[in-house]
Design a protein around this motif. Structure first.
Motif, mmCIF file in Angstrom:
data_model
loop_
_atom_site.group_PDB
_atom_site.id
_atom_site.type_symbol
_atom_site.label_atom_id
_atom_site.label_comp_id
_atom_site.label_asym_id
_atom_site.label_seq_id
_atom_site.Cartn_x
_atom_site.Cartn_y
_atom_site.Cartn_z
ATOM 1 N N SER A 484 2.475 26.735 -1.242
ATOM 2 C CA SER A 484 4.277 26.428 -0.504
ATOM 3 C C SER A 484 4.855 24.363 -1.295
ATOM 4 N N PRO A 485 5.108 24.165 -2.334
ATOM 5 C CA PRO A 485 5.393 23.341 -2.303
ATOM 6 C C PRO A 485 5.824 21.592 -1.152
ATOM 7 N N LEU A 486 6.266 22.769 0.164
ATOM 8 C CA LEU A 486 6.522 22.136 1.249
ATOM 9 C C LEU A 486 4.771 20.979 1.443
ATOM 10 N N ALA A 487 3.461 22.386 1.474
ATOM 11 C CA ALA A 487 2.468 21.855 2.042
ATOM 12 C C ALA A 487 1.592 20.167 1.199
ATOM 13 N N GLY A 488 3.133 19.867 0.270
ATOM 14 C CA GLY A 488 2.600 18.681 -0.398
ATOM 15 C C GLY A 488 3.612 17.102 -0.154
ATOM 16 N N VAL A 489 3.868 17.607 0.711
ATOM 17 C CA VAL A 489 5.411 16.666 1.637
ATOM 18 C C VAL A 489 5.201 15.869 2.540
ATOM 19 N N ALA A 490 4.412 14.919 2.799
ATOM 20 C CA ALA A 490 3.938 14.385 3.329
ATOM 21 C C ALA A 490 4.795 14.481 4.752
ATOM 22 N N GLU A 491 5.926 13.805 4.409
ATOM 23 C CA GLU A 491 6.727 13.623 5.291
ATOM 24 C C GLU A 491 7.862 14.437 5.980
ATOM 25 N N PHE A 492 7.409 15.858 5.677
ATOM 26 C CA PHE A 492 8.003 16.993 6.202
ATOM 27 C C PHE A 492 6.742 17.358 6.653
ATOM 28 N N VAL A 493 4.951 17.161 6.243
ATOM 29 C CA VAL A 493 4.258 18.052 6.977
ATOM 30 C C VAL A 493 4.025 17.637 8.903
ATOM 31 N N ASN A 494 3.637 16.117 8.193
ATOM 32 C CA ASN A 494 2.964 15.349 9.621
ATOM 33 C C ASN A 494 4.386 15.014 10.303
ATOM 34 N N THR A 495 3.554 15.794 11.275
ATOM 35 C CA THR A 495 4.644 15.610 12.857
ATOM 36 C C THR A 495 4.058 15.620 14.322
ATOM 37 N N THR A 496 4.102 15.617 14.860
ATOM 38 C CA THR A 496 4.103 15.861 16.484
ATOM 39 C C THR A 496 3.757 16.309 17.176
ATOM 40 N N CYS A 497 2.521 17.114 17.431
ATOM 41 C CA CYS A 497 2.491 18.396 18.671
ATOM 42 C C CYS A 497 3.794 18.751 19.849
ATOM 43 N N PRO A 498 5.038 19.165 20.065
ATOM 44 C CA PRO A 498 5.724 19.489 21.385
ATOM 45 C C PRO A 498 4.954 19.189 22.585
ATOM 46 N N LYS A 499 3.801 19.842 22.308
ATOM 47 C CA LYS A 499 3.182 20.031 23.661
ATOM 48 C C LYS A 499 2.412 18.620 23.949
ATOM 49 N N CYS A 500 1.526 18.225 23.472
ATOM 50 C CA CYS A 500 0.650 17.019 24.137
ATOM 51 C C CYS A 500 1.065 16.108 22.792
ATOM 52 N N LYS A 501 1.424 15.859 21.917
ATOM 53 C CA LYS A 501 1.979 14.873 21.790
ATOM 54 C C LYS A 501 1.069 14.213 20.477
ATOM 55 N N ARG A 502 -0.169 15.277 20.166
ATOM 56 C CA ARG A 502 -1.231 14.077 19.186
ATOM 57 C C ARG A 502 -0.238 14.779 17.935
ATOM 58 N N PRO A 503 -0.937 14.202 16.862
ATOM 59 C CA PRO A 503 -0.523 14.221 15.255
ATOM 60 C C PRO A 503 -0.828 16.125 15.121
ATOM 61 N N ALA A 504 0.032 16.398 14.660
ATOM 62 C CA ALA A 504 0.277 17.737 13.873
ATOM 63 C C ALA A 504 0.670 18.272 12.367
ATOM 64 N N ARG A 505 0.747 19.415 11.419
ATOM 65 C CA ARG A 505 1.298 19.612 10.698
ATOM 66 C C ARG A 505 2.098 20.614 11.050
ATOM 67 N N ARG A 506 3.198 20.524 10.286
ATOM 68 C CA ARG A 506 4.475 21.844 10.295
ATOM 69 C C ARG A 506 3.986 23.431 9.505
ATOM 70 N N GLU A 507 4.040 23.696 10.109
ATOM 71 C CA GLU A 507 3.912 25.856 8.731
ATOM 72 C C GLU A 507 4.514 24.782 7.453
ATOM 73 N N THR A 508 3.824 25.366 6.659
ATOM 74 C CA THR A 508 4.556 25.339 5.055
ATOM 75 C C THR A 508 4.962 26.714 4.652
ATOM 76 N N ASP A 509 4.706 27.435 4.833
ATOM 77 C CA ASP A 509 5.182 29.025 4.790
ATOM 78 C C ASP A 509 7.019 29.161 5.122
ATOM 79 N N THR A 510 7.389 29.463 3.813
ATOM 80 C CA THR A 510 9.338 30.154 4.117
ATOM 81 C C THR A 510 9.287 31.106 4.790
ATOM 82 N N MET A 511 10.589 31.793 5.061
ATOM 83 C CA MET A 511 10.798 33.176 5.208
ATOM 84 C C MET A 511 11.391 33.466 3.678
ATOM 85 N N ASP A 512 10.313 35.235 4.354
ATOM 86 C CA ASP A 512 11.624 36.216 2.945
ATOM 87 C C ASP A 512 12.823 36.059 3.233
ATOM 88 N N THR A 513 13.020 35.603 2.265
ATOM 89 C CA THR A 513 14.775 36.129 1.960
ATOM 90 C C THR A 513 15.657 37.178 2.376
#
Length: 555
Positions: A484-513
């Motif tokens: 997925s091209p999204l995997a190469g967009v650091a500002e999209f991928v890198n985020t914070t876990c809503p539960k533990c507030k530690r660094p985490a990564r967004r899912e980079t798959d998108t949904m079927d149309t």
């Protein structure tokens, strides 16, 4: 007054009046009886073609007719604007898919207005805009909460040219629906929606629409779900602790089983043949079958039946007979259990296969004639009746050569034999479905992002509702590499876990149309709602759709 009709003059005048007067906008508060005229929403490819004009002219004529009859008519339009073409344009031409899509929408909207189609443009929607795909993500989270959205490793249809997963419909005939490349099978971790939870409703509630829907559409729905009532039976593998589970709708014929046949991609094959000299032959056969299926232009086309004996023996739990285990191309892994008991005397496909490979044919069901004696006819147990039988007898009848069940009618024997299997813990009654869960993951940029955050400590965590929509970045690097091209967009991928507030990564798959286009007709009813996908009370005013105009495959 002109003697001739100049459409570019006259139509422009009236179209301007309609537009200024908002003539085709309809109010939810209008007390008149409603009529919902729905047409398939177009993909913004850039230009209308004659198929569009044909389809939308039919809808327009009907919408006008119902207005003139006194109905308040909902006649909306929108854009199925996520998907492969925009992303491929980005790869090939270096354009931004968002700009490409908006430009094409503007042009096609102008064409539709120039045609004078009587749409309520105040209800226009577009799947690629955050105010729409926010609700794709909302639906996904609701299903995730209920265990209806899950991730697993699975064989998928993969287009090597487009670098993405395809649904079965998108890879029909073994080729990609967009580029025509040969589709491959790959094992990938994918998100699925558990639509099998609704299998019974999908067939059981067809009766609600039987009076008004075309029979061919109803049949397609039944075939898609593929509901079968029958029994499952566990065949023990000789000299092994393994068991082969088969599903059959005709347990009454089990004494006529002369082989167990597995789908070539059955996962048990590798275990059964781990130390077998035939392992390589069976693998080559499975690869040959997979390649042949990928080349078929028509997936419904009947294959020439081919098979291979694995050298493994299974034990029939009714009577204890040893029977060979084969693999064959006419058994499918996605139906039942991917294994069948071959009863050549009473199944046409098994009969044809047995004749080709000289498997025994043993009749265990006889026709019921007038005056049929209650006692079982003279037994021919153990004989091969290949010479006597010229075709399979597939009807119900009376059991023969079937031990203690001989002389019983099929319907009674089916019930009793399933009970016997359950009591002795090697089977029981069952309902199976051809329907499989929906794989919605796509390795693309141009789709609704899956609203999940992957945390090393907490696992897959839902994005909080208040953080929706998860918005696509403005652009990404479109390499066509398969990731997925999204995997190469650091500002999209890198985020914070809503539960533990530690660094985490967004899912980079998108949904079927197809996710976008599975509920758009509800959004038309309440397109400006920013607190829910739609107000159920408003949707209830307009639905069900009174007339849909488009391909019957969309139904």
């Amino acid at each position: 007054m002109d003697e001739k009709y100049f459409p570019e003059v006259i139509e422009k005048k009236w179209q301007q009046r309609w537009d200024e007067g908002r003539v085709f906008e309809v109010s939810n508060d209008d007390p008149r009886p409603k009529f919902y005229c729905l047409e398939m929403l177009p993909y913004p490819s850039g230009f209308l073609h004659m198929g569009h004009v044909r389809n939308y002219s039919i809808g327009d004529a009907l919408a006008w007719y119902k207005r003139l009859q006194g109905f308040k008519v909902l006649h909306p339009i929108g854009w199925d604007s996520f998907g492969q073409p925009a992303e491929q344009a980005a790869i090939k031409r270096g354009v931004n898919p968002r700009a490409w899509t908006e430009e094409h929408i503007a042009h096609m909207r102008g064409q539709l207005k120039h045609l004078g189609i009587s749409y309520d443009w105040s209800r226009e929607i577009a799947a690629h805009r955050p105010d729409y795909y926010k609700w794709d993500q909302w639906f996904f989270l609701k299903m995730f909460e209920r265990g209806l959205a899950y991730k697993k490793q699975s064989p998928v249809n993969w287009c090597p040219k487009e670098g993405t997963v395809l649904s079965n419909e998108q890879s029909s005939g073994g080729v990609c629906w967009r580029c025509g490349a040969a589709v491959e099978k790959r094992d990938l971790e994918q998100w699925f929606l558990r639509i099998t939870e609704y299998a019974e409703q999908l067939v059981g509630q067809i009766e609600q629409i039987e009076a008004t829907w075309p029979e061919k559409v109803l049949k397609r729905q039944r075939d898609w779900v593929g509901r079968s009532e029958g029994a499952y039976i566990d065949y023990a593998v000789k000299d092994s602790d393994k068991k082969i589970r088969v599903f059959t709708t005709r347990i009454d014929t089990i004494f006529g089983a002369t082989a167990i046949i597995l789908a070539p991609d059955h996962p048990l094959i590798a275990e059964l043949l781990e130390h077998s000299a035939l392992k390589s032959d069976v693998q080559k056969f499975a690869e040959k079958v997979a390649a042949a299926r990928a080349r078929r232009a028509d997936p419904t086309e009947e294959e020439v039946k081919e098979g291979l004996n694995t050298g493994v023996l299974a034990i029939n739990p009714f009577g204890g007979e040893n029977i060979p285990v084969w693999v064959a191309n006419y058994v499918l892994m996605d139906y039942g259990t991917g294994a069948v008991m071959s009863v050549p005397a009473h199944d046409e496909r098994d009969f044809e296969f047995a004749q080709k490979y000289s498997l025994p044919i043993r009749q265990v069901i006889a026709p019921v004639s007038h005056g049929q004696p209650a006692a079982e006819p003279v037994s021919k147990t153990g004989t091969d009746q290949s010479a006597e039988m010229h075709r399979a007898f597939t009807d119900y009848g009376v059991l023969i050569n079937s031990g203690e069940w001989g002389g019983k009618l099929s319907q009674m024997a089916i019930h009793e034999m399933a009970q016997y299997a359950e009591q002795h813990k090697f089977g029981g009654g069952a309902v199976t479905y051809r329907l499989r869960d929906w794989g919605v993951s796509r390795q693309r940029f141009w789709g609704a992002p899956v609203p999940i955050i992957n945390c090393e400590h907490c696992g897959a965590v839902a994005v909080p509702y208040e953080d929706l929509p998860v918005v696509l970045p403005e652009t990404a690097e479109f390499t066509g590499s398969g990731q997925s091209p999204l995997a190469g967009v650091a500002e999209f991928v890198n985020t914070t876990c809503p539960k533990c507030k530690r660094p985490a990564r967004r899912e980079t798959d998108t949904m079927d149309t197809f996710v976008d286009s599975s509920w758009y007709f509800f959004r038309y009813c309440d397109p400006s709602n920013d607190s829910a996908p739609f107000d159920p009370a408003i949707a209830a005013q307009w639905t069900p759709v009174d007339q849909y105009i488009g391909g019957d495959s969309h139904a």
